[in-house]
Design an enzyme around this catalytic site. Structure first.
Site, PDB file in Angstrom:
ATOM      1  N   ASP A  43       2.343  -1.541  -4.228  1.00 41.29           N
ATOM      2  CA  ASP A  43       0.685  -1.302  -4.562  1.00 41.29           C
ATOM      3  C   ASP A  43       0.450  -1.422  -6.014  1.00 41.29           C
ATOM      4  O   ASP A  43       0.995  -1.941  -6.939  1.00 41.29           O
ATOM      5  CB  ASP A  43       0.943   0.765  -5.176  1.00 41.29           C
ATOM      6  CG  ASP A  43      -0.468   1.449  -4.372  1.00 41.29           C
ATOM      7  OD1 ASP A  43      -0.080   1.536  -2.695  1.00 41.29           O
ATOM      8  OD2 ASP A  43      -1.331   0.774  -4.671  1.00 41.29           O
ATOM      9  N   ARG A  90     -10.486   6.446   6.158  1.00 39.74           N
ATOM     10  CA  ARG A  90     -12.114   6.609   6.131  1.00 39.74           C
ATOM     11  C   ARG A  90     -12.271   7.953   5.238  1.00 39.74           C
ATOM     12  O   ARG A  90     -11.036   9.091   5.146  1.00 39.74           O
ATOM     13  CB  ARG A  90     -12.550   7.382   8.029  1.00 39.74           C
ATOM     14  CG  ARG A  90     -12.006   5.865   8.936  1.00 39.74           C
ATOM     15  CD  ARG A  90     -13.113   6.675   9.801  1.00 39.74           C
ATOM     16  NE  ARG A  90     -11.252   6.908  11.272  1.00 39.74           N
ATOM     17  CZ  ARG A  90     -11.819   7.228  12.280  1.00 39.74           C
ATOM     18  NH1 ARG A  90     -13.507   8.290  12.509  1.00 39.74           N
ATOM     19  NH2 ARG A  90     -10.823   7.860  12.654  1.00 39.74           N
ATOM     20  N   GLY A 109       0.461   4.425  -0.497  1.00 38.04           N
ATOM     21  CA  GLY A 109      -0.449   5.691  -0.697  1.00 38.04           C
ATOM     22  C   GLY A 109      -0.367   7.005   0.607  1.00 38.04           C
ATOM     23  O   GLY A 109       1.441   6.747   0.524  1.00 38.04           O
ATOM     24  N   GLY A 114       1.048  -1.437  -0.494  1.00 38.85           N
ATOM     25  CA  GLY A 114       0.272  -0.244   0.376  1.00 38.85           C
ATOM     26  C   GLY A 114       0.751   1.258   0.048  1.00 38.85           C
ATOM     27  O   GLY A 114       1.744   1.492   1.153  1.00 38.85           O
ATOM     28  N   HIS A 139      -8.795   0.232  18.781  1.00 36.72           N
ATOM     29  CA  HIS A 139      -8.318   1.335  17.696  1.00 36.72           C
ATOM     30  C   HIS A 139      -9.440   1.603  17.721  1.00 36.72           C
ATOM     31  O   HIS A 139      -9.708   2.461  16.614  1.00 36.72           O
ATOM     32  CB  HIS A 139      -7.055   1.008  16.912  1.00 36.72           C
ATOM     33  CG  HIS A 139      -6.568   2.538  16.725  1.00 36.72           C
ATOM     34  ND1 HIS A 139      -6.350   3.245  16.903  1.00 36.72           N
ATOM     35  CD2 HIS A 139      -6.689   2.537  14.356  1.00 36.72           C
ATOM     36  CE1 HIS A 139      -6.064   4.075  16.197  1.00 36.72           C
ATOM     37  NE2 HIS A 139      -6.368   3.611  15.100  1.00 36.72           N
ATOM     38  N   ASN A 181     -12.486  -3.420   3.536  1.00 43.54           N
ATOM     39  CA  ASN A 181     -10.721  -3.639   3.600  1.00 43.54           C
ATOM     40  C   ASN A 181     -10.627  -4.832   4.214  1.00 43.54           C
ATOM     41  O   ASN A 181      -9.471  -5.316   3.781  1.00 43.54           O
ATOM     42  CB  ASN A 181     -10.152  -2.657   4.486  1.00 43.54           C
ATOM     43  CG  ASN A 181     -10.063  -1.107   4.169  1.00 43.54           C
ATOM     44  OD1 ASN A 181     -10.004  -1.645   3.109  1.00 43.54           O
ATOM     45  ND2 ASN A 181      -9.838  -0.247   5.285  1.00 43.54           N
ATOM     46  N   ARG A 187     -14.002   3.558  11.910  1.00 41.85           N
ATOM     47  CA  ARG A 187     -12.997   2.913  11.447  1.00 41.85           C
ATOM     48  C   ARG A 187     -13.988   1.980  10.433  1.00 41.85           C
ATOM     49  O   ARG A 187     -13.541   0.676   9.978  1.00 41.85           O
ATOM     50  CB  ARG A 187     -11.828   2.646  12.165  1.00 41.85           C
ATOM     51  CG  ARG A 187     -10.790   3.853  12.356  1.00 41.85           C
ATOM     52  CD  ARG A 187      -9.803   3.206  13.319  1.00 41.85           C
ATOM     53  NE  ARG A 187      -9.155   4.472  13.952  1.00 41.85           N
ATOM     54  CZ  ARG A 187      -9.082   5.413  14.906  1.00 41.85           C
ATOM     55  NH1 ARG A 187     -10.422   5.014  15.935  1.00 41.85           N
ATOM     56  NH2 ARG A 187      -8.832   5.948  15.410  1.00 41.85           N
TER      57      ARG A 187
HETATM   58  N1  APR Z   1      -3.249  -4.199  -2.545  1.00 44.54           N
HETATM   59  C1  APR Z   1      -2.226  -3.689  -2.615  1.00 44.54           C
HETATM   60  N2  APR Z   1      -2.213  -2.166  -2.199  1.00 44.54           N
HETATM   61  C2  APR Z   1      -3.945  -2.166  -2.368  1.00 44.54           C
HETATM   62  C3  APR Z   1      -4.447  -2.770  -2.494  1.00 44.54           C
HETATM   63  C4  APR Z   1      -4.410  -4.092  -2.514  1.00 44.54           C
HETATM   64  N3  APR Z   1      -5.409  -5.129  -3.049  1.00 44.54           N
HETATM   65  N4  APR Z   1      -5.862  -1.959  -2.336  1.00 44.54           N
HETATM   66  C5  APR Z   1      -5.693  -0.666  -2.278  1.00 44.54           C
HETATM   67  N5  APR Z   1      -4.291  -0.657  -2.294  1.00 44.54           N
HETATM   68  C6  APR Z   1      -3.507   0.987  -2.303  1.00 44.54           C
HETATM   69  C7  APR Z   1      -4.096   1.561  -2.565  1.00 44.54           C
HETATM   70  O1  APR Z   1      -3.599   1.718  -4.080  1.00 44.54           O
HETATM   71  C8  APR Z   1      -4.003   2.918  -1.594  1.00 44.54           C
HETATM   72  O2  APR Z   1      -2.725   3.543  -2.569  1.00 44.54           O
HETATM   73  O3  APR Z   1      -3.526   0.852  -0.486  1.00 44.54           O
HETATM   74  C9  APR Z   1      -3.156   2.364  -0.303  1.00 44.54           C
HETATM   75  C10 APR Z   1      -3.874   3.189   0.365  1.00 44.54           C
HETATM   76  O4  APR Z   1      -3.568   4.464   0.700  1.00 44.54           O
HETATM   77  P1  APR Z   1      -4.672   5.826   1.152  1.00 44.54           P
HETATM   78  O5  APR Z   1      -5.483   5.655   0.451  1.00 44.54           O
HETATM   79  O6  APR Z   1      -3.510   6.716   0.971  1.00 44.54           O
HETATM   80  O7  APR Z   1      -4.475   5.873   2.595  1.00 44.54           O
HETATM   81  P2  APR Z   1      -4.009   5.872   3.985  1.00 44.54           P
HETATM   82  O8  APR Z   1      -4.047   7.184   4.664  1.00 44.54           O
HETATM   83  O9  APR Z   1      -2.383   5.320   3.625  1.00 44.54           O
HETATM   84  O10 APR Z   1      -4.291   4.902   4.827  1.00 44.54           O
HETATM   85  C11 APR Z   1      -3.681   3.348   4.829  1.00 44.54           C
HETATM   86  O11 APR Z   1      -4.236   3.029   6.902  1.00 44.54           O
HETATM   87  O12 APR Z   1      -4.723   4.163   8.770  1.00 44.54           O
HETATM   88  C12 APR Z   1      -5.289   3.149   8.225  1.00 44.54           C
HETATM   89  O13 APR Z   1      -7.492   3.784   7.860  1.00 44.54           O
HETATM   90  C13 APR Z   1      -6.821   3.851   7.188  1.00 44.54           C
HETATM   91  O14 APR Z   1      -7.339   1.982   5.812  1.00 44.54           O
HETATM   92  C14 APR Z   1      -6.198   2.690   5.788  1.00 44.54           C
HETATM   93  C15 APR Z   1      -5.501   2.294   5.712  1.00 44.54           C
END
Ligand code: APR
Length: 321
Positions: free
Chosen positions: A34, A83, A12, A10, A176, A96, A89
């Site tokens: 990602d 969120r 992000g 991930g 959490h 998720n 959450r």
């Molecule tokens: N495999 C890998 N990566 C994935 C998948 C998957 N199947 N599905 C989604 N992603 C990636 C998305 O493409 C994105 O880049 O996960 C990343 C999540 O990043 P953000 O949307 O920016 O979220 P972020 O703020 O980093 O939070 C991630 O952590 O604190 C928790 O609640 C929050 O569940 C969330 C997670």
């Protein structure tokens, strides 16, 4: 000593900051994975191009293929939706859990000996699911939440008392979610009880208790406060910092005592669930759960929080995960 390999699933908001912190502190070679094409490669390249300035010598790689995480010592999972304003959450559960299912299967296949740190929400359920799918031993599967929640509580206390946050120690236990349990009795400023300092500040016990309660409530809702301000996502700098301190304790075998989401086998009266408690983090992951006596009120609050976790896990199981 060869460098550790640390993969982040991930790439992000949290994943990107994490990769940058891991690189700048030279904790290991980082792989940012990602499902979005090119994005993790772009972030990895961007961070690598800061290496001359921040003077770090680790490799950074962006990936869209799980093969690239092979041989990881540590895998950090941030994959999943964050969120939106007004969401709890727990509202992220179905979406998720589906993502976590595929991530866990791939980590099991490609990095079977790694220590896994889960960040995705709802945290307690996501850690449980990851553990169930991978079958990794409990010392190698843990979640990040308590360090961040405790840091939030400490920050509010430091602001209120006008002291350096470096001297504040305050701990948050439990799930959490909105039922998390900030432990007021042990909150202190370099060993001096925070409650005593508040009572001296206001010269009024009732007022001090009211101010402390407001800080406890703000801590419990602190994630939501940030979601409301950001509007398009949730906290990412502080969760990345919290996770970095966990990685550091594992990589350097520091054996720090940190509040983490760990599997309990009878500790604190909880058996068979992941809950936030203080634990020793070292080269083997969660090396020990640190138990201590809770008073009657704290125990009731923790039991309430554990109930929220067990309900969430039951909901997840009912959904077929
Ligand atoms: N495999 C890998 N990566 C994935 C998948 C998957 N199947 N599905 C989604 N992603 C990636 C998305 O493409 C994105 O880049 O996960 C990343 C999540 O990043 P953000 O949307 O920016 O979220 P972020 O703020 O980093 O939070 C991630 O952590 O604190 C928790 O609640 C929050 O569940 C969330 C997670």
């Amino acid at each position: 000593m060869s460098r550790k390999k640390i993969s982040i699933i991930g790439g992000g908001q949290i994943g990107g900051v994490l990769a940058s912190l891991i690189a700048s502190r030279q904790l290991g070679d980082a792989v940012l994975f990602d499902i979005i094409d090119d994005m993790p490669q772009g972030k990895a390249l961007d961070i690598a191009e800061a290496s001359r300035i921040d003077k770090f010598d680790v490799s950074l790689k962006g990936a869209n293929d799980y093969k690239d995480i092979a041989g990881s010592d540590i895998v950090i999972v941030t994959a999943g939706l964050p969120r939106k304003p007004g969401m709890s959450r727990d509202d992220l559960l179905t979406t998720n859990a589906k993502i976590m299912q595929s991530v866990a299967e791939n980590v099991k296949k490609h990095a079977p000996n790694s220590i896994a740190i889960i960040i995705s929400n709802p945290l307690d359920a996501m850690v449980t699911l990851f553990k169930k799918i991978t079958g990794f031993p409990t010392n190698r599967v843990l979640g990040q939440a308590g360090i961040l929640d405790s840091s939030r509580f400490s920050t509010f206390i430091a602001w209120e008392l006008g002291v350096s946050v470096k001297d504040v120690n305050a701990m948050v236990l439990g799930g959490h979610g909105d039922t998390m349990v900030p432990i007021v009795r042990y909150a202190n400023v370099n060993g001096i009880p925070a409650m005593e300092l508040l009572e001296r500040k206001y010269n009024d016990k009732a007022k001090a208790a009211e101010v402390m309660k407001a800080m406890v409530d703000r801590t419990k809702m602190a994630g939501g406060e940030i979601v409301k301000l950001l509007k398009t996502g949730s906290a990412f700098y502080s969760p990345a910092s919290a996770t970095t301190s966990m990685v550091e304790s594992i990589v350097y075998d520091e054996k720090r005592v940190l509040p983490v989401c760990a599997y309990l086998n009878g500790e604190f009266g909880v058996k068979g669930y992941y809950v936030g408690v203080p634990a020793v983090l070292g080269a083997n992951g969660v090396e020990k759960i640190i138990e201590f006596a809770l008073d009657k009120d704290e125990k009731a609050l923790l039991d309430n929080s554990v109930k929220a976790v067990t309900n969430l896990v039951t909901d997840m199981e009912r959904l077929g995960f």
